[in-house]
Design a protein around this motif. Sequence first.
Motif, PDB file in Angstrom:
ATOM      1  N   TYR A 109      45.597  -6.367  -5.912  1.00 16.34           N
ATOM      2  CA  TYR A 109      45.891  -7.610  -6.621  1.00 16.34           C
ATOM      3  C   TYR A 109      45.663  -8.838  -5.753  1.00 16.34           C
ATOM      4  O   TYR A 109      45.278  -9.885  -6.241  1.00 16.34           O
ATOM      5  CB  TYR A 109      47.307  -7.578  -7.171  1.00 16.34           C
ATOM      6  CG  TYR A 109      47.438  -6.629  -8.318  1.00 16.34           C
ATOM      7  CD1 TYR A 109      48.004  -5.371  -8.145  1.00 16.34           C
ATOM      8  CD2 TYR A 109      46.943  -6.967  -9.572  1.00 16.34           C
ATOM      9  CE1 TYR A 109      48.090  -4.482  -9.193  1.00 16.34           C
ATOM     10  CE2 TYR A 109      47.024  -6.084 -10.632  1.00 16.34           C
ATOM     11  CZ  TYR A 109      47.595  -4.843 -10.434  1.00 16.34           C
ATOM     12  OH  TYR A 109      47.665  -3.958 -11.474  1.00 16.34           O
ATOM     13  N   TYR A 110      45.901  -8.726  -4.476  1.00  9.23           N
ATOM     14  CA  TYR A 110      45.643  -9.856  -3.589  1.00  9.23           C
ATOM     15  C   TYR A 110      44.189 -10.287  -3.669  1.00  9.23           C
ATOM     16  O   TYR A 110      43.872 -11.453  -3.456  1.00  9.23           O
ATOM     17  CB  TYR A 110      45.940  -9.478  -2.147  1.00  9.23           C
ATOM     18  CG  TYR A 110      47.394  -9.463  -1.786  1.00  9.23           C
ATOM     19  CD1 TYR A 110      48.124  -8.284  -1.823  1.00  9.23           C
ATOM     20  CD2 TYR A 110      48.037 -10.622  -1.365  1.00  9.23           C
ATOM     21  CE1 TYR A 110      49.462  -8.251  -1.474  1.00  9.23           C
ATOM     22  CE2 TYR A 110      49.381 -10.596  -1.000  1.00  9.23           C
ATOM     23  CZ  TYR A 110      50.079  -9.413  -1.058  1.00  9.23           C
ATOM     24  OH  TYR A 110      51.406  -9.391  -0.700  1.00  9.23           O
ATOM     25  N   LYS A 111      43.297  -9.356  -3.946  1.00  9.15           N
ATOM     26  CA  LYS A 111      41.866  -9.613  -3.910  1.00  9.15           C
ATOM     27  C   LYS A 111      41.276  -9.980  -5.264  1.00  9.15           C
ATOM     28  O   LYS A 111      40.067 -10.194  -5.379  1.00  9.15           O
ATOM     29  CB  LYS A 111      41.144  -8.389  -3.350  1.00  9.15           C
ATOM     30  CG  LYS A 111      41.544  -8.067  -1.923  1.00  9.15           C
ATOM     31  CD  LYS A 111      40.798  -6.869  -1.380  1.00  9.15           C
ATOM     32  CE  LYS A 111      41.145  -6.629   0.088  1.00  9.15           C
ATOM     33  NZ  LYS A 111      40.407  -5.481   0.651  1.00  9.15           N
ATOM     34  N   THR A 112      42.110 -10.074  -6.293  1.00 13.49           N
ATOM     35  CA  THR A 112      41.594 -10.372  -7.626  1.00 13.49           C
ATOM     36  C   THR A 112      41.941 -11.801  -8.034  1.00 13.49           C
ATOM     37  O   THR A 112      43.055 -12.277  -7.828  1.00 13.49           O
ATOM     38  CB  THR A 112      42.159  -9.397  -8.662  1.00 13.49           C
ATOM     39  OG1 THR A 112      43.597  -9.448  -8.621  1.00 13.49           O
ATOM     40  CG2 THR A 112      41.722  -7.978  -8.355  1.00 13.49           C
ATOM     41  N   ARG A 113      40.983 -12.460  -8.651  1.00 19.32           N
ATOM     42  CA  ARG A 113      41.173 -13.852  -9.054  1.00 19.32           C
ATOM     43  C   ARG A 113      42.312 -14.012 -10.057  1.00 19.32           C
ATOM     44  O   ARG A 113      42.989 -15.039 -10.072  1.00 19.32           O
ATOM     45  CB  ARG A 113      39.868 -14.378  -9.649  1.00 19.32           C
ATOM     46  CG  ARG A 113      38.755 -14.538  -8.651  1.00 19.32           C
ATOM     47  CD  ARG A 113      37.435 -14.795  -9.328  1.00 19.32           C
ATOM     48  NE  ARG A 113      37.481 -15.928 -10.231  1.00 19.32           N
ATOM     49  CZ  ARG A 113      36.465 -16.317 -10.975  1.00 19.32           C
ATOM     50  NH1 ARG A 113      35.329 -15.653 -10.930  1.00 19.32           N
ATOM     51  NH2 ARG A 113      36.568 -17.357 -11.774  1.00 19.32           N
ATOM     52  N   SER A 114      42.537 -12.999 -10.878  1.00 14.83           N
ATOM     53  CA  SER A 114      43.529 -13.123 -11.949  1.00 14.83           C
ATOM     54  C   SER A 114      44.954 -13.258 -11.432  1.00 14.83           C
ATOM     55  O   SER A 114      45.849 -13.696 -12.153  1.00 14.83           O
ATOM     56  CB  SER A 114      43.426 -11.930 -12.897  1.00 14.83           C
ATOM     57  OG  SER A 114      43.656 -10.729 -12.188  1.00 14.83           O
TER      58      SER A 114
END
Length: 129
Positions: A109-114
């Motif tokens: 999740y840290y790496k996702t824009r959302s």
Amino acid sequence: VQLQASGGGEVQAGASLRLACAASGQTLSSNVMGWFRQAPGKEREFVAAISWSGSITYYAESVKGRFTISRDDAKDTVYLQMDSLKPEDTAVYFCAADKRRRTTYSEYYYKTRSLYDYWGQGTLVTVSS
């Protein structure tokens, strides 16, 4: 909440730059912060992220070992130290923040824009060979 990114510029390959992202309107000292970049004609991609406590950091493989993300909560500012810059690092760099406080996520999740709710306006980094 406003995020103001600064520190971009034009440098030669091998040089260093330090980007800063200052928050205003609301403290983000307990929020996940991240940096993304977008090169001309390409999708915006993840660069680095730091947990709300500052104890966990993640990096894209392409910048690992060259870039360092850090935070100064007293100044409500997140930094991206970029060393050994390469022409392929040329992009507009955006800082971003999660609106949830004191929340921990899996690496994905840290790496996702959302994950990120607030975005800065971007600062241009140009690296010439």
